[in-house]
Design an enzyme around this catalytic site. Structure first.
Site, PDB file in Angstrom:
ATOM      1  N   SER A  61       0.712  -1.191   0.085  1.00  0.00           N
ATOM      2  CA  SER A  61       0.568  -0.081  -0.228  1.00  0.00           C
ATOM      3  C   SER A  61       0.868   1.015   0.247  1.00  0.00           C
ATOM      4  O   SER A  61      -0.155   2.302  -0.817  1.00  0.00           O
ATOM      5  CB  SER A  61      -0.860  -0.090   0.732  1.00  0.00           C
ATOM      6  OG  SER A  61      -1.669  -0.818   1.114  1.00  0.00           O
ATOM      7  N   LYS A  64       0.495   3.500  -3.168  1.00  0.00           N
ATOM      8  CA  LYS A  64      -0.420   4.338  -3.473  1.00  0.00           C
ATOM      9  C   LYS A  64      -0.131   6.056  -2.926  1.00  0.00           C
ATOM     10  O   LYS A  64      -1.225   6.843  -3.484  1.00  0.00           O
ATOM     11  CB  LYS A  64      -1.592   3.651  -1.967  1.00  0.00           C
ATOM     12  CG  LYS A  64      -1.779   2.214  -2.539  1.00  0.00           C
ATOM     13  CD  LYS A  64      -3.377   2.005  -1.044  1.00  0.00           C
ATOM     14  CE  LYS A  64      -3.378   0.335  -1.075  1.00  0.00           C
ATOM     15  NZ  LYS A  64      -4.851  -0.028  -0.053  1.00  0.00           N
ATOM     16  N   TYR A 189      -1.942  -2.176 -11.188  1.00  0.00           N
ATOM     17  CA  TYR A 189      -1.657  -2.763  -9.114  1.00  0.00           C
ATOM     18  C   TYR A 189      -0.954  -3.517  -8.200  1.00  0.00           C
ATOM     19  O   TYR A 189      -0.770  -3.227  -7.470  1.00  0.00           O
ATOM     20  CB  TYR A 189      -3.317  -2.215  -8.877  1.00  0.00           C
ATOM     21  CG  TYR A 189      -3.593  -2.706  -7.322  1.00  0.00           C
ATOM     22  CD1 TYR A 189      -4.008  -0.933  -6.698  1.00  0.00           C
ATOM     23  CD2 TYR A 189      -4.209  -3.853  -6.664  1.00  0.00           C
ATOM     24  CE1 TYR A 189      -4.031  -1.512  -4.971  1.00  0.00           C
ATOM     25  CE2 TYR A 189      -4.049  -3.988  -5.283  1.00  0.00           C
ATOM     26  CZ  TYR A 189      -4.383  -2.658  -4.740  1.00  0.00           C
ATOM     27  OH  TYR A 189      -4.127  -2.882  -3.430  1.00  0.00           O
ATOM     28  N   TYR A 241      -4.207   3.728   7.562  1.00  0.00           N
ATOM     29  CA  TYR A 241      -6.029   2.992   7.524  1.00  0.00           C
ATOM     30  C   TYR A 241      -6.730   3.133   8.455  1.00  0.00           C
ATOM     31  O   TYR A 241      -6.417   4.360   8.474  1.00  0.00           O
ATOM     32  CB  TYR A 241      -5.765   0.677   7.399  1.00  0.00           C
ATOM     33  CG  TYR A 241      -4.590   0.735   6.631  1.00  0.00           C
ATOM     34  CD1 TYR A 241      -4.674   0.969   4.984  1.00  0.00           C
ATOM     35  CD2 TYR A 241      -3.441  -0.554   7.217  1.00  0.00           C
ATOM     36  CE1 TYR A 241      -2.936   0.835   4.430  1.00  0.00           C
ATOM     37  CE2 TYR A 241      -2.802  -0.784   6.610  1.00  0.00           C
ATOM     38  CZ  TYR A 241      -2.786  -0.645   5.019  1.00  0.00           C
ATOM     39  OH  TYR A 241      -1.559  -1.228   4.454  1.00  0.00           O
ATOM     40  N   VAL A 259       1.398  -4.258   3.801  1.00  0.00           N
ATOM     41  CA  VAL A 259       1.149  -5.192   4.870  1.00  0.00           C
ATOM     42  C   VAL A 259       2.093  -6.075   4.552  1.00  0.00           C
ATOM     43  O   VAL A 259       2.571  -7.114   4.621  1.00  0.00           O
ATOM     44  CB  VAL A 259      -0.235  -5.884   4.124  1.00  0.00           C
ATOM     45  CG1 VAL A 259      -1.546  -5.558   4.681  1.00  0.00           C
ATOM     46  CG2 VAL A 259       0.025  -6.257   2.710  1.00  0.00           C
TER      47      VAL A 259
HETATM   48  N1  GLN Z   1      -1.395  -5.877  -2.792  1.00  0.00           N
HETATM   49  C1  GLN Z   1      -2.561  -5.701  -1.052  1.00  0.00           C
HETATM   50  C2  GLN Z   1      -3.441  -5.395  -1.349  1.00  0.00           C
HETATM   51  O1  GLN Z   1      -4.104  -5.315  -2.694  1.00  0.00           O
HETATM   52  C3  GLN Z   1      -2.286  -4.019  -0.457  1.00  0.00           C
HETATM   53  C4  GLN Z   1      -2.880  -3.830   0.640  1.00  0.00           C
HETATM   54  C5  GLN Z   1      -2.231  -3.389   2.038  1.00  0.00           C
HETATM   55  O2  GLN Z   1      -0.709  -3.256   2.026  1.00  0.00           O
HETATM   56  N2  GLN Z   1      -2.792  -2.568   2.927  1.00  0.00           N
HETATM   57  O3  GLN Z   1      -4.715  -6.008  -0.398  1.00  0.00           O
END
Ligand code: GLN
Length: 305
Positions: A61, A64, A189, A241, A259
């Site tokens: 994430s 992003k 993505y 988050y 994550v």
């Molecule tokens: N690639 C992970 C997903 O789409 C990214 C989510 C994350 O890092 N919180 O679930």
């Protein structure tokens, strides 16, 4: 400074026992949960690091932030925020529930999965290779590391198992938020999430944002100050988050976690910080990484508030 950072890493190393490595993306579950490292790069060019700062992990994430930056550069604010909102959700990063019930029906912000997938659809290019290629070049430039690339195993693992993301993307296509081919959008993505970095790479990216969109070593302005500010503001309100509010109180700097166990933090005008600890809390944030940032913030009075 070096001694202080070493002590902070040591002090937080026990915390890794309190977390769990992400296993919903099978390739991520193989990593050693005890890793913990940090890199700090300041605006004078000093670099400090400690622990497992040079172990590789995937951005997840954290990517992003920069995909949002590129989408804003490609399309302008009006078009981007027609598709994605500006509000925190209070839900998990991969939550699906508000996609249908929000009026108008659009993801609440670009830091949750649904929002980031919509953002990936806005990156310009004639196909997914070209779109991702543009994003990767940008990452290489601002991380000061032209070797950055994807971890193929993580990419394929997520592509194979990413059905929740796929479901959200098809829903968004149905309601007109995504206008492009859904599988091509998801490919961009999944690839952006699979870019492999270490703490120094994300400290450099953080420093670039801290420096208002200008690469400190070269003076090159990559994006406008306004766009850099927008990205940092989203990091404050949504970057951790549904723990973003607590993080703002306890640490108080723009940050984005992934994550894979990384957290990229930005101390405006001063420094970029990269931490890595793959053991995550129940909200998906690195437990040890969070602890390190809390201690650094306290020690150096980093809160922007
Ligand atoms: N690639 C992970 C997903 O789409 C990214 C989510 C994350 O890092 N919180 O679930």
């Amino acid at each position: 400074m070096q001694e202080l950072i070493d002590n902070i890493v040591k002090k937080n190393s026990e915390l890794t026992k309190k977390g769990k490595v992400a296993d919903y993306i099978p390739a991520l579950s193989k990593v050693n949960p005890d890793y913990l490292g940090v890199a700090v790069k300041d605006s004078k060019g000093n670099l400090y690091y400690s622990g497992d700062y040079n172990k590789k992990f995937t951005l997840q994430s954290i990517s992003k932030t920069i995909s949002l930056m590129l989408a804003l550069m490609d399309n302008g604010e009006e078009k981007v925020f027609e598709k994605v909102g500006m509000e925190p959700t209070g839900d998990a990063f991969n939550s699906i529930i508000k996609l249908e019930t929000m009026v108008p029906s659009k993801p609440l912000n670009p830091m949750i999965n649904a929002g980031a997938i919509a953002i990936a659809s806005l990156i310009k290019g004639k196909n997914s290779e070209e779109k991702f290629g543009r994003l990767l070049s940008l990452f290489r430039k601002i991380s000061r590391n032209d070797k950055l690339d994807i971890n193929e195993e993580v990419y394929l693992s997520e592509k194979r198992t990413g059905d929740r993301n796929r479901a959200m993307a098809y829903f968004m296509k149905d309601v007109g938020i995504i206008e492009e081919d859904v599988e091509e959008v998801l490919d961009v993505y999944f690839k952006q999430c699979s870019i492999e970095v270490d703490c120094v790479d994300i400290a450099n990216i953080g420093l670039f944002l801290a420096n208002r969109g200008i690469i400190p070593d070269t003076g090159e302005q990559i994006t406008s100050e306004h766009i850099a500010r927008t990205v940092k503001t989203f990091m404050v309100t949504c970057g951790m988050y549904n723990a973003s509010g607590e993080f703002a109180i306890k640490v108080g700097v723009p940050a984005k976690s992934g994550v894979g166990g990384g957290i990229m933090a930005v101390v405006p005008h001063k420094m970029g910080i990269g931490v890595f600890g793959p053991a995550l809390d129940e909200k998906g944030n690195s437990v040890g990484g969070y602890g390190i940032l809390r201690d650094l913030s306290k020690e150096f009075n980093l809160s922007i508030f």
